[in-house]
Design a protein around this motif. Structure first.
Motif, short mmCIF file in Angstrom:
data_model
loop_
_atom_site.label_atom_id
_atom_site.label_comp_id
_atom_site.label_asym_id
_atom_site.label_seq_id
_atom_site.Cartn_x
_atom_site.Cartn_y
_atom_site.Cartn_z
N ALA A 188 38.31 -38.89 107.60
CA ALA A 188 38.15 -37.47 107.31
C ALA A 188 39.35 -36.68 107.81
O ALA A 188 39.83 -35.75 107.14
N VAL A 189 39.88 -37.05 108.98
CA VAL A 189 41.08 -36.38 109.50
C VAL A 189 42.26 -36.61 108.57
O VAL A 189 43.03 -35.69 108.24
N GLY A 190 42.43 -37.85 108.11
CA GLY A 190 43.52 -38.16 107.21
C GLY A 190 43.43 -37.41 105.90
O GLY A 190 44.43 -36.90 105.37
N THR A 191 42.23 -37.32 105.34
CA THR A 191 42.04 -36.59 104.08
C THR A 191 42.28 -35.10 104.28
O THR A 191 42.86 -34.44 103.42
N ALA A 192 41.84 -34.57 105.42
CA ALA A 192 42.06 -33.14 105.70
C ALA A 192 43.55 -32.83 105.78
O ALA A 192 44.02 -31.81 105.24
N LEU A 193 44.32 -33.70 106.43
CA LEU A 193 45.76 -33.48 106.52
C LEU A 193 46.42 -33.57 105.14
O LEU A 193 47.31 -32.77 104.81
N SER A 194 45.98 -34.53 104.32
CA SER A 194 46.54 -34.66 102.97
C SER A 194 46.21 -33.43 102.12
O SER A 194 47.08 -32.89 101.42
N ALA A 195 44.96 -32.98 102.19
CA ALA A 195 44.56 -31.81 101.42
C ALA A 195 45.30 -30.56 101.88
O ALA A 195 45.75 -29.76 101.07
N ALA A 196 45.44 -30.40 103.20
CA ALA A 196 46.14 -29.23 103.73
C ALA A 196 47.60 -29.20 103.28
O ALA A 196 48.15 -28.14 102.97
N ALA A 197 48.22 -30.39 103.23
CA ALA A 197 49.62 -30.45 102.78
C ALA A 197 49.75 -30.02 101.32
O ALA A 197 50.66 -29.27 100.96
N LEU A 198 48.81 -30.45 100.49
CA LEU A 198 48.84 -30.05 99.08
C LEU A 198 48.56 -28.56 98.93
O LEU A 198 49.22 -27.86 98.16
N TRP A 199 47.55 -28.08 99.66
CA TRP A 199 47.21 -26.65 99.58
C TRP A 199 48.39 -25.79 100.04
O TRP A 199 48.72 -24.79 99.40
N ALA A 200 49.03 -26.19 101.15
CA ALA A 200 50.15 -25.41 101.67
C ALA A 200 51.32 -25.40 100.69
O ALA A 200 52.05 -24.41 100.57
N GLY A 201 51.51 -26.52 99.98
CA GLY A 201 52.61 -26.60 99.02
C GLY A 201 52.27 -26.05 97.65
O GLY A 201 53.13 -26.06 96.76
N GLY A 202 51.02 -25.62 97.47
CA GLY A 202 50.63 -25.08 96.18
C GLY A 202 50.52 -26.13 95.09
O GLY A 202 50.59 -25.81 93.89
N VAL A 203 50.36 -27.40 95.48
CA VAL A 203 50.26 -28.49 94.51
C VAL A 203 48.80 -28.72 94.15
O VAL A 203 47.96 -28.90 95.03
N SER A 204 48.50 -28.71 92.86
CA SER A 204 47.13 -28.92 92.39
C SER A 204 47.06 -30.15 91.51
O SER A 204 47.95 -30.40 90.70
N LEU A 205 46.01 -30.94 91.68
CA LEU A 205 45.76 -32.11 90.83
C LEU A 205 44.73 -31.79 89.76
O LEU A 205 44.26 -32.68 89.08
N CYS A 206 44.39 -30.50 89.64
CA CYS A 206 43.36 -30.08 88.68
C CYS A 206 43.82 -28.79 88.01
O CYS A 206 43.65 -27.70 88.56
N ALA A 207 44.41 -28.93 86.82
CA ALA A 207 44.90 -27.75 86.10
C ALA A 207 43.76 -26.85 85.65
O ALA A 207 43.95 -25.64 85.46
N GLU A 208 42.56 -27.41 85.49
CA GLU A 208 41.42 -26.63 85.00
C GLU A 208 40.70 -25.88 86.11
O GLU A 208 39.83 -25.05 85.83
N CYS A 209 41.04 -26.17 87.38
CA CYS A 209 40.30 -25.59 88.50
C CYS A 209 40.76 -24.15 88.76
O CYS A 209 41.95 -23.84 88.67
N SER A 210 39.81 -23.30 89.13
CA SER A 210 40.13 -21.90 89.42
C SER A 210 40.80 -21.75 90.78
O SER A 210 41.57 -20.82 91.01
N SER A 211 40.52 -22.66 91.73
CA SER A 211 41.16 -22.63 93.04
C SER A 211 41.05 -24.00 93.68
O SER A 211 40.34 -24.88 93.19
N PHE A 212 41.78 -24.18 94.79
CA PHE A 212 41.71 -25.45 95.51
C PHE A 212 40.32 -25.69 96.08
O PHE A 212 39.90 -26.82 96.26
N TYR A 213 39.62 -24.61 96.40
CA TYR A 213 38.41 -24.73 97.21
C TYR A 213 37.12 -24.71 96.41
O TYR A 213 36.05 -24.97 96.95
N SER A 214 37.19 -24.39 95.13
CA SER A 214 35.96 -24.25 94.35
C SER A 214 35.41 -25.61 93.95
O SER A 214 36.15 -26.51 93.55
N VAL A 215 34.10 -25.76 94.10
CA VAL A 215 33.39 -26.95 93.65
C VAL A 215 32.28 -26.47 92.72
O VAL A 215 31.33 -25.84 93.17
#
Length: 332
Positions: A188-215
């Motif tokens: 979980a710590v490793g995934t959190a660090l990976s996600a934070a790095a993507l969020w901080a860099g503005g990199v998205s793996l989901c072009a259809e998503c409204s935001s990084f945080y929406s589920v």
């Protein structure tokens, strides 16, 4: 079968993974995959830790085992994140499942080299059959998986094989459920660090998503399945099976995923009247299995049966002394 509870547990693990692959393929089109993975691993770590503590395990691993648990957590993190990203890219649970037979090939080879497992003709024949079946399906190209998705699935399978190998000495030191809980806490710590790095860099793996945080609402049932069954139930059972048998047998059972995933995909398409098939809806779809997938699945099942049969007469040697030494609680 020499150990019916063991084989029943192995079948249940693979069925849970197969169903999880199908529901994730339906849920991920409008969900950021790393956000999905992060929620899944944090929830699973909390649930597994609570259960482990209730069983008498400490919240954190002893100092002497923390490096081992960190390695195990890194393997778990890579396995889950890469699998979810691959499913996001492909919507093809059968292609995902077809890469899992790569695990017993790697695990058997390394286990034999480390003298954890004794070389056996039936075991070698089984993993070769499973590998050939995987190759047949992958070279044909399955429903929606491209090169990037296959790369994610292959890397996830390699990480899964590493998880099986690292877990053997871990379960010799500690209870299986404690190992799973600690590993997922690190994951979980490793995934959190990976996600934070993507969020901080503005990199998205989901072009259809409204935001990084929406589920989206439709993704929550799939998330619940992955937390409860594909993670908590499966990884606790996996640690129990590794302790009861060998890493080779546990990883070889992953070759059951292709036929199970294909059946689950067909059921999903049939239940929805064909609406879940890719190309007929709004992007939330499951790629249909092909005839070559069926041929590959037959080869893979034969491989699993050969490995399972060899397990009844094989014995597992001890790992090196430094891997089985039980650390003193609280020691350096």
């Amino acid at each position: 079968m020499a150990d019916p509870p063991l084989y029943a547990a192995l079948l249940l693990i693979q069925l849970n993974f197969a169903i999880g692959a199908v529901v994730a393929a339906l849920a991920l089109p409008k969900t950021e995959p790393l956000t999905f993975a992060l929620i899944r691993e944090v929830c699973a770590a909390c649930l597994l830790t609570a259960y482990a503590v209730q069983q008498g395990a400490p919240v954190a691993p002893p100092r002497g085992s923390r490096a081992l648990m960190a390695r195990l957590g890194a393997c778990a993190c890579a396995t889950q994140v890469l699998a979810i990203v691959g499913l996001k890219l492909s919507a093809d649970p059968t292609a995902f499942a077809l890469w899992q037979p790569a695990q017993p090939v790697a695990v058997a080879g390394v286990s034999i080299m480390l003298r954890w497992d004794r070389p056996d003709a039936g075991r070698v024949a089984g993993v070769v059959l499973a590998a050939v079946g995987c190759y047949v399906a992958t070279t044909a190209g399955t429903g929606g998986a491209g090169l990037a998705a296959h790369g994610c699935f292959a890397a996830a399978a390699a990480a899964g094989a590493a998880y099986q190998l690292v877990s053997k000495p871990a379960t010799r030191r500690h209870a299986p459920v404690a190992v799973a809980a600690w590993a997922y806490s690190y994951a979980a710590v490793g995934t959190a660090l990976s996600a934070a790095a993507l969020w901080a860099g503005g990199v998205s793996l989901c072009a259809e998503c409204s935001s990084f945080y929406s589920v989206p609402l439709e993704a929550w049932p799939a998330l619940a399945w992955w937390v409860i069954f594909s993670t908590c139930v499966n990884y606790a059972l996996m640690m129990w099976c590794v302790k009861r048998s060998s890493p080779t047998l546990v990883s070889a059972a992953s070759a059951l995923q292709p036929p199970l995933a294909a059946v689950c995909a067909l059921i999903a398409i049939a239940v929805t009247g064909g609406a879940a098939a890719c190309g007929t809806g709004d992007g939330r779809c499951v790629a249909s299995p092909t005839v070559r997938d069926g041929v590959a699945a037959c080869l893979i099942v034969c491989g699993v049966l050969a490995v399972a049969q060899s397990e009844t007469s094989a014995t597992t040697a001890s790992p090196p002394a430094e891997d089985v030494r039980v650390p003193v609680e609280g020691g350096a």
